[in-house]
Design a protein around this motif. Sequence first.
Motif, PDB file in Angstrom:
ATOM      1  N   PRO A   4      25.427  69.021  38.037  1.00 39.54           N
ATOM      2  CA  PRO A   4      24.919  68.912  36.673  1.00 39.54           C
ATOM      3  C   PRO A   4      25.748  69.677  35.652  1.00 39.54           C
ATOM      4  CG  PRO A   4      23.118  69.299  38.218  1.00 39.54           C
ATOM      5  CD  PRO A   4      24.381  69.488  38.985  1.00 39.54           C
ATOM      6  N   ALA A   5      26.329  70.794  36.067  1.00 34.31           N
ATOM      7  CA  ALA A   5      27.147  71.577  35.138  1.00 34.31           C
ATOM      8  C   ALA A   5      28.367  70.782  34.689  1.00 34.31           C
ATOM      9  CB  ALA A   5      27.580  72.887  35.786  1.00 34.31           C
ATOM     10  N   PHE A   6      28.925  69.982  35.590  1.00 34.78           N
ATOM     11  CA  PHE A   6      30.076  69.181  35.196  1.00 34.78           C
ATOM     12  C   PHE A   6      29.669  68.080  34.227  1.00 34.78           C
ATOM     13  CE2 PHE A   6      33.021  65.579  35.903  1.00 34.78           C
ATOM     14  CZ  PHE A   6      34.155  66.170  35.346  1.00 34.78           C
ATOM     15  N   GLY A   7      28.496  67.487  34.440  1.00 30.07           N
ATOM     16  CA  GLY A   7      28.009  66.496  33.480  1.00 30.07           C
ATOM     17  C   GLY A   7      27.899  67.084  32.084  1.00 30.07           C
ATOM     18  N   ARG A   8      27.414  68.315  31.994  1.00 29.77           N
ATOM     19  CA  ARG A   8      27.323  68.974  30.686  1.00 29.77           C
ATOM     20  C   ARG A   8      28.701  69.262  30.120  1.00 29.77           C
ATOM     21  NH1 ARG A   8      23.071  71.523  33.585  1.00 29.77           N
ATOM     22  NH2 ARG A   8      24.349  73.357  34.028  1.00 29.77           N
ATOM     23  N   ARG A   9      29.650  69.587  30.999  1.00 30.57           N
ATOM     24  CA  ARG A   9      31.023  69.833  30.537  1.00 30.57           C
ATOM     25  C   ARG A   9      31.626  68.560  29.946  1.00 30.57           C
ATOM     26  NH1 ARG A   9      34.547  71.512  35.255  1.00 30.57           N
ATOM     27  NH2 ARG A   9      32.739  72.880  35.556  1.00 30.57           N
ATOM     28  N   LEU A  10      31.365  67.424  30.567  1.00 34.31           N
ATOM     29  CA  LEU A  10      31.836  66.155  30.016  1.00 34.31           C
ATOM     30  C   LEU A  10      31.260  65.923  28.617  1.00 34.31           C
ATOM     31  CD1 LEU A  10      31.558  63.822  33.140  1.00 34.31           C
ATOM     32  CD2 LEU A  10      33.656  64.217  31.823  1.00 34.31           C
ATOM     33  N   GLU A  11      29.989  66.217  28.450  1.00 35.98           N
ATOM     34  CA  GLU A  11      29.358  66.029  27.141  1.00 35.98           C
ATOM     35  C   GLU A  11      29.971  66.958  26.098  1.00 35.98           C
ATOM     36  OE1 GLU A  11      25.263  66.624  28.031  1.00 35.98           O
ATOM     37  OE2 GLU A  11      24.962  64.550  28.747  1.00 35.98           O
ATOM     38  N   ARG A  12      30.256  68.204  26.484  1.00 36.77           N
ATOM     39  CA  ARG A  12      30.883  69.131  25.547  1.00 36.77           C
ATOM     40  C   ARG A  12      32.292  68.688  25.189  1.00 36.77           C
ATOM     41  NH1 ARG A  12      28.500  73.035  28.996  1.00 36.77           N
ATOM     42  NH2 ARG A  12      30.537  73.475  29.953  1.00 36.77           N
ATOM     43  N   ALA A  13      32.924  67.935  26.098  1.00 33.80           N
ATOM     44  CA  ALA A  13      34.289  67.442  25.839  1.00 33.80           C
ATOM     45  C   ALA A  13      34.291  66.191  24.970  1.00 33.80           C
ATOM     46  CB  ALA A  13      34.993  67.150  27.161  1.00 33.80           C
ATOM     47  N   GLY A  14      33.111  65.747  24.514  1.00 30.97           N
ATOM     48  CA  GLY A  14      33.052  64.629  23.584  1.00 30.97           C
ATOM     49  C   GLY A  14      32.773  63.283  24.203  1.00 30.97           C
ATOM     50  N   PHE A  15      32.186  63.275  25.406  1.00 33.84           N
ATOM     51  CA  PHE A  15      31.882  62.025  26.086  1.00 33.84           C
ATOM     52  C   PHE A  15      30.379  61.764  26.098  1.00 33.84           C
ATOM     53  CE2 PHE A  15      35.914  63.254  28.091  1.00 33.84           C
ATOM     54  CZ  PHE A  15      36.610  62.047  28.125  1.00 33.84           C
ATOM     55  N   ALA A  16      30.014  60.485  26.029  1.00 34.35           N
ATOM     56  CA  ALA A  16      28.673  60.040  26.389  1.00 34.35           C
ATOM     57  C   ALA A  16      28.702  59.746  27.882  1.00 34.35           C
ATOM     58  CB  ALA A  16      28.286  58.795  25.608  1.00 34.35           C
ATOM     59  N   VAL A  17      27.765  60.301  28.635  1.00 31.32           N
ATOM     60  CA  VAL A  17      27.867  60.326  30.090  1.00 31.32           C
ATOM     61  C   VAL A  17      26.724  59.551  30.748  1.00 31.32           C
ATOM     62  CG1 VAL A  17      28.025  61.802  32.129  1.00 31.32           C
ATOM     63  CG2 VAL A  17      28.981  62.587  29.943  1.00 31.32           C
ATOM     64  N   ASP A  18      27.095  58.712  31.713  1.00 33.90           N
ATOM     65  CA  ASP A  18      26.137  58.007  32.562  1.00 33.90           C
ATOM     66  C   ASP A  18      26.406  58.460  33.994  1.00 33.90           C
ATOM     67  OD1 ASP A  18      24.326  56.275  33.710  1.00 33.90           O
ATOM     68  OD2 ASP A  18      25.592  54.504  33.494  1.00 33.90           O
ATOM     69  N   THR A  19      25.448  59.166  34.599  1.00 34.40           N
ATOM     70  CA  THR A  19      25.602  59.675  35.962  1.00 34.40           C
ATOM     71  C   THR A  19      24.889  58.738  36.927  1.00 34.40           C
ATOM     72  OG1 THR A  19      25.607  61.946  35.101  1.00 34.40           O
ATOM     73  CG2 THR A  19      25.266  61.667  37.464  1.00 34.40           C
ATOM     74  N   VAL A  20      25.641  58.211  37.897  1.00 33.36           N
ATOM     75  CA  VAL A  20      25.122  57.193  38.802  1.00 33.36           C
ATOM     76  C   VAL A  20      25.205  57.693  40.239  1.00 33.36           C
ATOM     77  CG1 VAL A  20      25.375  54.819  39.626  1.00 33.36           C
ATOM     78  CG2 VAL A  20      25.840  55.366  37.224  1.00 33.36           C
ATOM     79  N   SER A  21      24.117  57.536  40.991  1.00 39.40           N
ATOM     80  CA  SER A  21      24.107  57.873  42.411  1.00 39.40           C
ATOM     81  C   SER A  21      24.385  56.611  43.227  1.00 39.40           C
ATOM     82  CB  SER A  21      22.745  58.454  42.804  1.00 39.40           C
ATOM     83  OG  SER A  21      22.697  58.731  44.195  1.00 39.40           O
ATOM     84  N   VAL A  22      25.308  56.710  44.153  1.00 39.98           N
ATOM     85  CA  VAL A  22      25.670  55.570  45.004  1.00 39.98           C
ATOM     86  C   VAL A  22      25.729  56.039  46.451  1.00 39.98           C
ATOM     87  CG1 VAL A  22      26.920  54.273  43.244  1.00 39.98           C
ATOM     88  CG2 VAL A  22      28.125  55.987  44.574  1.00 39.98           C
ATOM     89  N   ARG A  23      25.447  55.134  47.362  1.00 40.37           N
ATOM     90  CA  ARG A  23      25.458  55.481  48.777  1.00 40.37           C
ATOM     91  C   ARG A  23      26.862  55.366  49.371  1.00 40.37           C
ATOM     92  NH1 ARG A  23      21.183  58.486  50.541  1.00 40.37           N
ATOM     93  NH2 ARG A  23      19.317  57.813  49.405  1.00 40.37           N
ATOM     94  N   ALA A  24      27.091  56.155  50.418  1.00 40.18           N
ATOM     95  CA  ALA A  24      28.409  56.199  51.038  1.00 40.18           C
ATOM     96  C   ALA A  24      28.786  54.887  51.703  1.00 40.18           C
ATOM     97  CB  ALA A  24      28.467  57.340  52.058  1.00 40.18           C
ATOM     98  N   ARG A  25      27.799  54.166  52.204  1.00 41.66           N
ATOM     99  CA  ARG A  25      28.086  52.914  52.920  1.00 41.66           C
ATOM    100  C   ARG A  25      27.786  51.712  52.033  1.00 41.66           C
ATOM    101  NH1 ARG A  25      28.594  53.577  58.565  1.00 41.66           N
ATOM    102  NH2 ARG A  25      28.036  55.662  59.306  1.00 41.66           N
ATOM    103  N   GLU A  26      28.535  50.644  52.245  1.00 38.43           N
ATOM    104  CA  GLU A  26      28.345  49.441  51.438  1.00 38.43           C
ATOM    105  C   GLU A  26      26.996  48.773  51.701  1.00 38.43           C
ATOM    106  OE1 GLU A  26      31.930  47.039  49.949  1.00 38.43           O
ATOM    107  OE2 GLU A  26      32.427  47.469  52.044  1.00 38.43           O
TER     108      GLU A  26
END
Length: 223
Positions: free
Chosen positions: A186-208
Motif C-alpha cells: 500500500p505504501a507504494f500505491g501512495r507513492r505512485l499517487e504522490r508522483a502524479g499518477f491516478a492508480v488502479d491496484t489489481v489483484s491477479v492470481r499466479a496461475r492462468e
Amino acid sequence: MIPRELVGVAEVPGGPPLRLFRRGDDFMIVLDRNELMSTRQHGSEVALGTMACDRLAGRAAPHVLVGGYGMGFTLRAVLGRLGAEARVTVAELVPGIIEWARGPMAAVAAGCLDDRRVTLVMGDVGAVMDQGAGRYDAILLDVDNGPDGLTRAANDGLYGARGLAVARRALRPGGVLAIWSAAPDPAFGRRLERAGFAVDTVSVRARENGKGAAHVIWFAVPR
C-alpha cells in the motif's frame, strides 16, 4: 519425484546470479532461494501484458516498453493483444536471460523475440525510459518481485520519486505505467499517487486458471 536439474547460471550486473532449473518440462528462474518465476505459474505475468494493452484500446500503432523479459510471458501476451502496426521495445539487463530464451527455453519463447514488431535493447530499463521522453503508450515493469531492488540494489531507483518521474516523462499523454509485484504494498500505491499518477491496484492470481498466490499489478496513469 522428478529431480530438479540446474540448466545454467546468469550473471546480474550489480547483483547476485540467477539460476535456471528444469524439472521435467517445467523451468524455474531462482535468485538465492527465491523462485522468481516459473513456467508453472505465469498467469499474473500474462495479465500484466493483456490488462495493460486493454487500457490502450483505440490507440493507433501503440508503442509499449516491456522492462524485464523474464520468461517472455508478458511479451507474448502483449504481442497477442496488439495489432500489426504496434511496436514493442524489450529492455533486458541480463544477457543470460536472452541466451536461455534462445537456447533451452526456445520452445517457451515461441519466437516472440523475432517478431518484427519487437526491438530488443540490452540494458537497464531505467536508462531506456530516461532516454525516451514522450515515447511510450505503456511501460510494463517486471524486473523484481515487487517495488524494491530484489535482483540488484540499483533497481530501487525505479520505484522512488525520481524513477517514477522518469517513467511519467517517458509516457505519452494518457499512457499507462504497469508494475508487477508478488505481494501488496500500500505504501507504494501512495507513492505512485504522490508522483502524479491516478492508480488502479489489481489483484491477479499466479496461475492462468485463477488459482495460486495472489499477485498485484499497479496501473498508473499520469493525472
